[in-house]
Scaffold this motif. Structure first.
Motif, PDB file in Angstrom:
ATOM      1  N   GLU A 121      11.411  -5.072  29.274  1.00 26.09           N
ATOM      2  CA  GLU A 121      11.111  -3.895  28.439  1.00 26.09           C
ATOM      3  C   GLU A 121       9.724  -3.342  28.762  1.00 26.09           C
ATOM      4  N   LEU A 122       8.770  -4.242  29.038  1.00 30.11           N
ATOM      5  CA  LEU A 122       7.412  -3.797  29.386  1.00 30.11           C
ATOM      6  C   LEU A 122       7.452  -2.992  30.686  1.00 30.11           C
ATOM      7  N   ASN A 123       8.198  -3.466  31.680  1.00 28.48           N
ATOM      8  CA  ASN A 123       8.307  -2.728  32.944  1.00 28.48           C
ATOM      9  C   ASN A 123       8.923  -1.355  32.730  1.00 28.48           C
ATOM     10  N   HIS A 124       9.959  -1.329  31.878  1.00 34.42           N
ATOM     11  CA  HIS A 124      10.637  -0.053  31.609  1.00 34.42           C
ATOM     12  C   HIS A 124       9.707   0.930  30.904  1.00 34.42           C
ATOM     13  N   THR A 125       9.055   0.479  29.837  1.00 37.88           N
ATOM     14  CA  THR A 125       8.155   1.389  29.099  1.00 37.88           C
ATOM     15  C   THR A 125       6.956   1.793  29.961  1.00 37.88           C
ATOM     16  N   ALA A 126       6.480   0.899  30.854  1.00 41.33           N
ATOM     17  CA  ALA A 126       5.366   1.253  31.746  1.00 41.33           C
ATOM     18  C   ALA A 126       5.786   2.366  32.690  1.00 41.33           C
ATOM     19  N   ALA A 127       7.008   2.257  33.230  1.00 41.92           N
ATOM     20  CA  ALA A 127       7.494   3.308  34.123  1.00 41.92           C
ATOM     21  C   ALA A 127       7.618   4.635  33.379  1.00 41.92           C
ATOM     22  N   GLU A 128       8.128   4.562  32.126  1.00 39.32           N
ATOM     23  CA  GLU A 128       8.257   5.787  31.338  1.00 39.32           C
ATOM     24  C   GLU A 128       6.897   6.407  31.046  1.00 39.32           C
ATOM     25  N   LEU A 129       5.915   5.578  30.684  1.00 43.53           N
ATOM     26  CA  LEU A 129       4.576   6.093  30.365  1.00 43.53           C
ATOM     27  C   LEU A 129       3.937   6.709  31.618  1.00 43.53           C
ATOM     28  N   ASN A 130       4.112   6.058  32.765  1.00 42.73           N
ATOM     29  CA  ASN A 130       3.546   6.592  34.009  1.00 42.73           C
ATOM     30  C   ASN A 130       4.179   7.941  34.353  1.00 42.73           C
ATOM     31  N   HIS A 131       5.494   8.030  34.128  1.00 41.02           N
ATOM     32  CA  HIS A 131       6.191   9.288  34.388  1.00 41.02           C
ATOM     33  C   HIS A 131       5.731  10.369  33.419  1.00 41.02           C
ATOM     34  N   LYS A 168       5.878  13.831  24.139  1.00 39.55           N
ATOM     35  CA  LYS A 168       6.623  12.762  24.830  1.00 39.55           C
ATOM     36  C   LYS A 168       5.678  11.631  25.252  1.00 39.55           C
ATOM     37  N   PHE A 169       4.499  12.018  25.744  1.00 40.35           N
ATOM     38  CA  PHE A 169       3.540  11.011  26.196  1.00 40.35           C
ATOM     39  C   PHE A 169       3.106  10.117  25.034  1.00 40.35           C
ATOM     40  N   SER A 170       2.829  10.730  23.870  1.00 44.28           N
ATOM     41  CA  SER A 170       2.393   9.915  22.725  1.00 44.28           C
ATOM     42  C   SER A 170       3.511   8.970  22.285  1.00 44.28           C
ATOM     43  N   GLU A 171       4.788   9.441  22.315  1.00 44.62           N
ATOM     44  CA  GLU A 171       5.909   8.556  21.940  1.00 44.62           C
ATOM     45  C   GLU A 171       6.027   7.396  22.930  1.00 44.62           C
ATOM     46  N   ASP A 172       5.959   7.708  24.235  1.00 41.44           N
ATOM     47  CA  ASP A 172       6.066   6.650  25.226  1.00 41.44           C
ATOM     48  C   ASP A 172       4.899   5.671  25.128  1.00 41.44           C
ATOM     49  N   VAL A 224      -4.871   5.998  34.249  1.00 39.82           N
ATOM     50  CA  VAL A 224      -3.754   5.485  33.437  1.00 39.82           C
ATOM     51  C   VAL A 224      -2.869   4.579  34.294  1.00 39.82           C
ATOM     52  N   THR A 225      -2.544   5.065  35.511  1.00 35.91           N
ATOM     53  CA  THR A 225      -1.692   4.270  36.403  1.00 35.91           C
ATOM     54  C   THR A 225      -2.343   2.932  36.740  1.00 35.91           C
ATOM     55  N   GLU A 226      -3.614   2.947  37.086  1.00 32.92           N
ATOM     56  CA  GLU A 226      -4.301   1.702  37.436  1.00 32.92           C
ATOM     57  C   GLU A 226      -4.353   0.740  36.255  1.00 32.92           C
ATOM     58  N   GLN A 246      -2.708  -2.997  36.155  1.00 25.69           N
ATOM     59  CA  GLN A 246      -3.442  -4.221  35.815  1.00 25.69           C
ATOM     60  C   GLN A 246      -2.695  -5.035  34.752  1.00 25.69           C
ATOM     61  N   LEU A 247      -2.159  -4.324  33.753  1.00 23.11           N
ATOM     62  CA  LEU A 247      -1.430  -5.041  32.692  1.00 23.11           C
ATOM     63  C   LEU A 247      -0.146  -5.660  33.240  1.00 23.11           C
ATOM     64  N   ILE A 248       0.580  -4.895  34.070  1.00 19.91           N
ATOM     65  CA  ILE A 248       1.822  -5.421  34.645  1.00 19.91           C
ATOM     66  C   ILE A 248       1.529  -6.657  35.500  1.00 19.91           C
ATOM     67  N   THR A 249       0.469  -6.561  36.307  1.00 21.03           N
ATOM     68  CA  THR A 249       0.089  -7.695  37.158  1.00 21.03           C
ATOM     69  C   THR A 249      -0.220  -8.927  36.312  1.00 21.03           C
ATOM     70  N   LEU A 250      -0.830  -8.706  35.170  1.00 23.38           N
ATOM     71  CA  LEU A 250      -1.215  -9.827  34.313  1.00 23.38           C
ATOM     72  C   LEU A 250      -0.015 -10.424  33.576  1.00 23.38           C
ATOM     73  N   CYS A 251       0.907  -9.567  33.133  1.00 21.03           N
ATOM     74  CA  CYS A 251       1.921 -10.027  32.181  1.00 21.03           C
ATOM     75  C   CYS A 251       3.274 -10.360  32.788  1.00 21.03           C
ATOM     76  N   THR A 252       3.606  -9.801  33.946  1.00 19.52           N
ATOM     77  CA  THR A 252       4.991  -9.933  34.409  1.00 19.52           C
ATOM     78  C   THR A 252       5.125 -10.963  35.516  1.00 19.52           C
ATOM     79  N   GLN A 253       6.287 -11.518  35.579  1.00 16.04           N
ATOM     80  CA  GLN A 253       6.659 -12.436  36.654  1.00 16.04           C
ATOM     81  C   GLN A 253       7.989 -11.929  37.217  1.00 16.04           C
ATOM     82  N   GLN A 254       7.932 -11.395  38.436  1.00 15.04           N
ATOM     83  CA  GLN A 254       9.137 -10.816  39.012  1.00 15.04           C
ATOM     84  C   GLN A 254       9.512 -11.565  40.274  1.00 15.04           C
TER      85      GLN A 254
END
Length: 1433
Positions: free
Chosen positions: A133-143, A165-169, A234-236, A240-248
């Motif tokens: 879910e974090l990966n999905h919401t990160a992609a949405e926020l970046n978009h 839309k940005f504030s909701e994401d 914002v992207t960077e 950083q958060l994705i790198t810290l939190c996810t294991q893919q």
């Protein structure tokens, strides 16, 4: 001032009313186009509040001006101004889209409060679900961030939708991020995750603020880049958060991060009309080269690690490749911007005074931090974090205000920035106090105090942000022309291709790292890799080919080459007196003004081109195109002006100087093209500097010619324009960064002001005696005023307080008006020199200029009374030193006699008393440098008065000693001269150190000068006490001389460059004095007599001083090499040190006259003699290999030979122009004879020219062989030989000249053939004598002698041919004479008697002529050298 402020207020009120009218129309238009009635009403209401507040603001401003001291009215004015600013902010926020952005900002702020809780909620989802879910919401926020960037350039409804839309994401992303943090077991990891979420929150707020700013003002400079940078942040942060939190799966995370980064930088290539970074064009090329190399290595690593399955190394290579691609994209964007803006049709942008977005961000951050401070749920750590944010942003705002106040030339804006910074700083300090109290005790009372303290801070920051958003301070964006956009296209296209292929390559690599055994995917990866490489090659080629300014330099070079050809054609036409100019209806004055204007504009572009060629590539094309555009009108005006001038010399002067200017411009363009604006191309900078200097000299030369020509005709328009232009530059915006202090500019201004006053006085005199010279004087006034205005601008910028700077500008402006009137009157008087009314007007104008000069000086003195007093005192002391030098000359000559019967004792006490008073003045002078200007002025005036008194009493004391003892008189006067010289240096050091801090280097120089001053005064006191003691006065004089020489040596060893240079011969001449003084010193030491010692002391002082002065002047000559210069300075110091040792040894001998001590005198004198020898050899080296002694007989001989050759060639040219006289048709033999005469004479002239040149070569060969030289031992013999050679060369030249005259007279019918024959024989005889003179010392078989003999034979043959032709003509002539015999007897006898009489007379004349020739030869024979006499015998 009251009237001035009223005028400013009225202008501001009119501008406000106009702006309000525009605002009302715009508000109605927005309300009419808004579909929501509530929004339309809010817009109109906010606009109405602005109108009402503005009316009240104008009223309160008027009231405050009427009663300037009323504090209450000032306070009301500030409150009303804040209310108007608040209303304007509300009005802007009511615009469509703005309200939605504000709502999105508030939504983000509210959502971010979830991060302030102490304990995180537990997560009900599994780790994999939360991660997905974090990966999905990160992609949405970046978009959504990308949508915000794009919508900010679109309509307001698009921005509203995208920000919502940005504030909701963001809200969804924040929730998933908090859930992910809840899964983290380690407390430190939780803190890190929450910190990253806070960074994303801050970056999102900045993104919305940048989007809001761009939508309000799409044309704002750098707004697009700021928006793109915010999106990248914002992207960077997300990465950083994705790198810290996810294991893919292996490598997926790194590839996703890289793809997001590439997507974020893609916007930099969309319409690159703003600078992306601070890189110069050549820095962009270097960045592309470096990043392309890194990218190539990382792409190879990606492929390699995919094969080996090394996931960590693969991830590292992906990250490196992503950074390299981002760097390449930034460099490409910046390069394309520089290419576009460097096009001559484009307009470059200008950086604003402040960055409004920075102020808006700081305002937003401070408001959010203040909300967290007053929030009852805030923990101590959150309060501390909020306090840190407030301190950080308020400090940044204060620094920005300080920089803005230093840059702006608007005094109102400067004062406002300073006041706003003070308000922010004070309110921040009050808030920090309440935060400290709250941190100690979290009670409601302390929290309320904190809440109260935040209100004034928020108001102050809001007011400052509103003021900073003033369009006056905004940046001006660049405007790229269509040609510039076309030039950008190859770079942008290559960069986009690189990004597209890199994105595909990373996506392919992401799949390969999971499944490396898929062959089709490997072929796809190879294809993408090739595409990336090809696009980077294309990018590098495009950037190199599109280097800014190169195309424009080529165009300008072609243009100026064409102009040079035109001016050369005009010069040839002027030589042929067929110069055709412009139309007759254009006056001479109009052409002169056009030419002057063109030259001035070209001169103004020299420094900008110099700067652009060295380091501003983007400006190079603009400047060289501007420069080339002025040359066509320059050539037209120059040719037109030359065609209207009757004097051919003046014509050629104008055309030649125009051609020189064109050629120097061409050289500068070649150098500028080579430099290309690359600051790292240091090897081209010397050539650029040399070309710039030549160009400036060419401009100065032609301006001097034009001003002189204009002034001679009474046309002074160019000078008036130059003065008016200097006045205009005086009030231009921000002056250049001053390189010196106010004292430096004040000193220079005083010099130019006095120069103007002197020239003005001279104009008054010349207006009566010599009006035609007024033009040159008016030109000098123009030049001096231009320099004065330039220095005045810098002086006004460095003056304190500001009122003094304003007064200096005003006075210089008034002087400029006076100079314009004076120059105009000078022109009018030149047009009508006898007009008494014009003379009277000029004299009145000159008096007015003199008065205004005194007003400028008084304004400068008001700025720095102390330093002005120092300048005046230094001038006084300089006059005293010159007077003392004259007195020393009289004393040395023994003519300084007393006027009455008085003794030295009558003056001793006065001298001692005045000297002690001078010591006290010295102390006050040194302390005055660190105190007020008034005290410094008093100390300088007092010291000048005291040294004047001291000089007078010492001169009286020296006079009273009588002329019987001149050496003692000189010792006494030298002592007071040393004091005056030390005082002059002390005053100069005090002037430089005034107002400087204690650790400034000038303070150390001041202390050193003070020590020298005290030492010299002490030496004077000792000399005064010992001067009547015959037993010790010589010793005292020697001690004073040693101290003086040491001080001279210190000055010599300093790095100060002398103002003028001297010749090596003068330097050698001065070293002779050292030899004489050394001998005197040794003799004085051996005799130990005080009289000899005193004479030695005086002689030594002068000899060493003269040697050191000329040594430094000769060594610092620009043509002397660095090696020779350092040797000269070294041996000068060695010689002086050795001489000091010698004088100190003399002192020892005087104190202990032993034989050993006397022997040491010879040792020291040899040391000095050795140094003098080295100095002379160094001086000889300064002459260089091309230098020759003009007194050397062999040099004189060669010079005379060359002179003879030149005169023969001139005679030959004269013969070339001769033609036989026109005659009626006669026998062909006569015409042949005249042509034979001319041809033979021409042959003789050519042969004698070759002969004398061969003699010159033989002369050089003899010198080279050592047979003839300038050694003293052979001076007599060589001199005799050279004299014979010289006389022979002169005889050849004279005989050839006579031959040419005889030939000329013969063909014109004015001379007989006999004179021609005689002249030819004389040529042959003098040629033989020259051959004899050369053979005396030469080798008979040398190459030079063979050539000389051949040349001599050629002269002899040519002379014989001429003699034969002339004799034949004379014989034929005689045959043609028919004698008519009379038939009558008596007549026949008379005819015979007359013929006999004529024969006898001719025989007698022949005999007399032979005797005269013999006498002439006898007289000449006496002066011939011995060798020639023997040879002739």
């Amino acid at each position: 001032y009251q009237q001035l402020f009223l005028f400013i207020l009225s202008v501001a009120a009119r501008e406000t009313a106009q702006a309000l009218r525009t605002l009302a129309q715009a508000a109605r238009g927005v309300a009419a186009s808004t579909k929501e009635p509530q929004s339309a009403a809010a817009m109109l209401d906010s606009a109405q509040y602005v109108m009402e507040g503005s009316a009240m603001l104008i009223h309160e401003a008027h009231q405050a001006l009427v009663s300037p001291g009323d504090a209450e009215s000032q306070q009301r004015l500030a409150q009303v101004a804040r209310a108007v600013s608040h209303s304007l902010n509300n009005c802007v926020n009511c615009l469509p889209g703005q309200k939605d952005v504000d709502m999105a900002l508030r939504s983000i702020g509210e959502a971010s409060k979830k991060l302030l809780v102490d304990t995180l909620p537990t997560c009900s989802k599994s780790f994999q679900e939360a991660q997905s879910e974090l990966n999905h919401t990160a992609a949405e926020l970046n978009h959504s961030a990308g949508d915000v960037v794009h919508s900010s350039r679109g309509t307001s409804s698009q921005l509203a939708m995208a920000s919502g839309k940005f504030s909701e994401d963001f809200d969804e992303f924040l929730d998933t991020g908090i859930e992910m943090a809840g899964h983290t077991q380690c407390q430190e990891d939780q803190i890190e995750v929450i910190g990253n979420l806070k960074n994303i929150s801050m970056a999102s707020s900045k993104l919305l603020l940048a989007a809001k700013s761009l939508s309000v003002d799409p044309g704002a400079a750098n707004a697009k880049n700021l928006l793109a940078a915010a999106a990248r942040t914002v992207t960077e942060s997300i990465n950083q958060l994705i790198t810290l939190c996810t294991q893919q799966a292996p490598g997926q995370k790194e590839c996703d991060n890289a793809l997001r980064e590439l997507e974020a930088v893609r916007g930099l290539l969309d319409n690159p009309s703003e600078p992306v970074s601070e890189l110069s064009y050549f820095d962009c090329i270097e960045s592309v080269m470096e990043n392309s190399k890194v990218l190539g290595e990382s792409m190879a690593g990606i492929s390699q690690h995919c094969k080996t399955g090394d996931v960590p190394a693969f991830g590292h290579c992906v990250g490196v490749a992503s950074k390299a691609l981002c760097g390449l994209t930034e460099a490409a964007g910046q390069a394309s911007y520089l290419v576009g803006v460097s096009d001559p049709n484009s307009q470059s942008g200008h950086e604003g005074l402040v960055d409004p977005i920075q102020f808006a961000r700081a305002n937003q951050a401070i408001q959010m931090a203040c909300q967290n401070l007053v929030d009852p749920a805030s923990s101590p750590s959150q309060v501390l974090s909020a306090a840190t944010i407030v301190a950080k942003h308020t400090s940044a705002l204060c620094n920005a205000c300080r920089l803005a106040s230093s840059k702006t030339s608007n005094p109102v804006a400067r004062r406002h920035f300073v006041q706003s910074a003070k308000e922010v700083a004070n309110t921040t300090a009050n808030l920090v106090k309440t935060i400290k109290a709250l941190d100690g005790d979290f009670s409601e009372e302390n929290r309320d105090r904190c809440r109260v303290a935040t209100t004034p801070l928020i108001e102050a920051v809001e007011n400052l942000s509103t003021f900073a958003s003033n369009p006056e301070f905004a940046s001006i964006p660049a405007q790229i022309s269509n040609e510039g956009s076309a030039a950008q296209e190859p770079i942008v296209r290559s960069a986009r291709s690189m990004l597209d292929s890199s994105t595909l390559l990373l996506e392919t690599a992401r799949s390969l790292i999971i499944n490396p055994k898929d062959p089709p995917t490997w072929s796809i990866l190879a294809g993408h890799s090739r595409t990336v490489s090809d696009s980077i090659k294309s990018l590098i080629t495009s950037i190199r080919d599109k280097a800014p300014g190169q195309r424009e330099c080529d165009y300008s070079i072609d243009n100026i080459n064409k102009c040079i050809r035109d001016i050369e054609q005009a010069s040839l036409a002027a030589v042929g007196q067929s110069l055709q100019g412009c139309r007759d209806d254009i006056s001479l004055e109009a052409l002169q003004e056009q030419l002057t204007s063109s030259v001035q504009e070209i001169g103004h572009l020299i420094d900008p081109i110099n700067t652009a060629a060295r380091g501003e590539a983007a400006q190079l094309g603009h400047k060289v195109t501007q420069l080339a555009s002025y040359f066509e009108p320059l050539i037209v005006a120059s040719v037109g002006l030359a065609s209207k001038i009757m004097d051919q010399q003046q014509q050629m002067n104008i055309l030649d100087q125009t051609k020189t200017l064109s050629e120097s411009a061409l050289q500068m363009l070649y150098a500028a093209k080579e430099g290309g604006g690359n600051p790292k191309a240091a090897h081209t900078h010397d050539a650029i500097a040399e070309a710039v200097q030549l160009m400036k000299e060419a401009v100065d030369d032609i301006m001097v010619t034009l001003n002189e020509a204009a002034s001679e005709g009474g046309m002074v328009g160019g000078m008036v324009e130059a003065i008016a232009e200097a006045m205009g530059r005086l009030n231009e915006g921000t002056p250049p960064e001053p390189e010196g202090s106010f004292v430096d500019y004040q000193t220079t201004m005083v010099k130019y002001s006095k120069a103007i006053a002197i020239t003005t006085q001279e104009m008054m005199t010349k207006s009566v005696t010599c009006p035609e010279e007024l033009g040159g004087l008016a030109s000098q006034v123009t030049v001096d005023y231009s320099q004065l205005a330039h220095q005045g601008r810098l002086a006004a910028a460095t003056a304190e307080p500001e009122e003094v700077g304003f007064q200096i500008k005003t006075r210089v402006q008034e002087l400029g008006h006076g100079c314009i009137y004076l120059v105009q009157k000078a022109g009018a008087l030149q047009m009508s020199p006898t007009d008494s009314f014009s003379k009277r007007e000029l004299i009145e104008c000159a008096r007015g200029v003199t008065e205004k000069v005194s007003m400028v000086l008084s304004a400068l003195q008001a700025g720095n009374k102390g330093t002005q007093a120092c300048i005046t005192a230094a001038s006084t002391v300089s006059g005293i030193i010159a007077d003392l030098d004259t007195t020393i000359m009289f004393a040395s000559a023994g003519t300084l006699n007393p006027e009455n019967e008085e003794s030295f004792a009558d003056h001793r006490e006065s001298i001692l008393k005045t000297a002690k008073a001078l010591v006290e003045d010295t102390k006050r002078l040194v302390s005055g440098a660190a105190s007020s200007q008034d005290r410094l002025a008093q100390a300088a005036q007092s010291s000048a008065n005291t040294i004047t008194m001291l000089t007078d009493v010492v001169k009286l004391g020296a006079t009273s000693m009588g002329s019987d003892d001149p050496e003692t008189q000189v010792v006494l006067i030298n002592a007071v001269r040393d004091v005056a010289k030390a005082l002059a240096e002390l005053i100069g050091a005090t002037k430089c150190a005034a107002g400087k801090p204690a650790d400034d280097p000038s303070m150390y120089q001041l202390k050193s000068a003070a020590k020298v001053m005290v030492t010299n005064v002490t030496s004077l006191l000792k000399t005064v006490k010992a001067v009547e003691d015959e037993a010790t006065r010589g010793t005292r004089a020697l001690e004073a001389t040693i101290e003086c020489i040491k001080q001279e040596l210190t000055v010599f060893q300093s790095k100060d460059v002398p103002e003028k240079s001297t010749t090596p011969e003068e330097f050698i001449r001065m070293t002779k004095g050292i030899t004489t003084a050394t001998a005197k010193a040794v003799a004085a030491g051996n005799s130990a007599q005080q009289e000899h010692v005193i004479a030695t002391a005086n002689l030594s002082r002068k000899a060493i001083s003269d040697m050191l002065t000329t040594c430094k002047q000769a060594a610092c000559h620009p043509e002397v090499s660095e090696e020779v210069r350092s040797k000269a300075l070294h041996y000068g110091s060695e010689c002086t040190t050795g001489y000091i040792d010698l004088l100190e040894q003399v002192l020892l001998v005087l104190q202990k006259p032993t034989a050993d001590q006397r022997q040491q005198l010879a040792v020291h004198s040899k040391c000095v003699a050795g140094c003098v020898t080295e100095l002379i050899q160094t001086a000889e080296a300064m002459k260089g290999s091309e230098w020759v002694d003009p007194e050397d007989p062999t040099v004189i001989a060669e010079t005379e030979l060359l002179g003879a050759a030149a005169s023969i060639e001139a005679a030959a040219k004269k013969l070339e122009q001769l033609k036989p006289r026109a005659k009626p048709k006669q026998a062909d033999e006569t015409l042949d004879f005249e042509e034979q005469i001319l041809e033979a004479a021409k042959s003789i002239a050519a042969a004698t020219s070759a002969l004398v040149k061969s003699a010159s070569a033989a002369q050089r060969e003899l010198v080279a062989q050592g047979k003839v030289g300038s050694i003293l031992a052979n001076a007599v013999d060589d001199g005799q030989w050279s004299h014979g050679l010289i006389s022979a060369a002169r005889m050849v030249a004279a005989a050839t000249s006579n031959l040419c005259e005889a030939a000329n007279a013969s063909v014109q019918g004015h001379a007989s053939e006999e004179k021609l024959i005689s002249s030819a024989k004389q040529v042959a005889a003098s040629t033989a004598q020259l051959l004899v003179a050369c053979k005396v010392k030469a080798q008979p078989d040398s190459e030079a002698m063979r050539r000389l003999q051949a040349a001599g034979n050629a002269v002899k043959r040519a002379s014989d041919n001429l003699v034969k032709a002339a004799q034949k003509a004379a014989f034929d002539k005689a045959d043609d004479h028919s004698v008519v015999v009379k038939t009558r007897f008596v007549g026949g006898i008379a005819q015979i008697i007359a013929a006999q009489e004529e024969m006898l007379r001719k025989e007698r004349e022949l005999e007399e002529a032979r005797k005269k020739l013999a006498q002439i030869r006898q007289q000449q024979y006496k002066f011939l050298p011995t060798e020639l006499r023997e040879d002739e015998r």
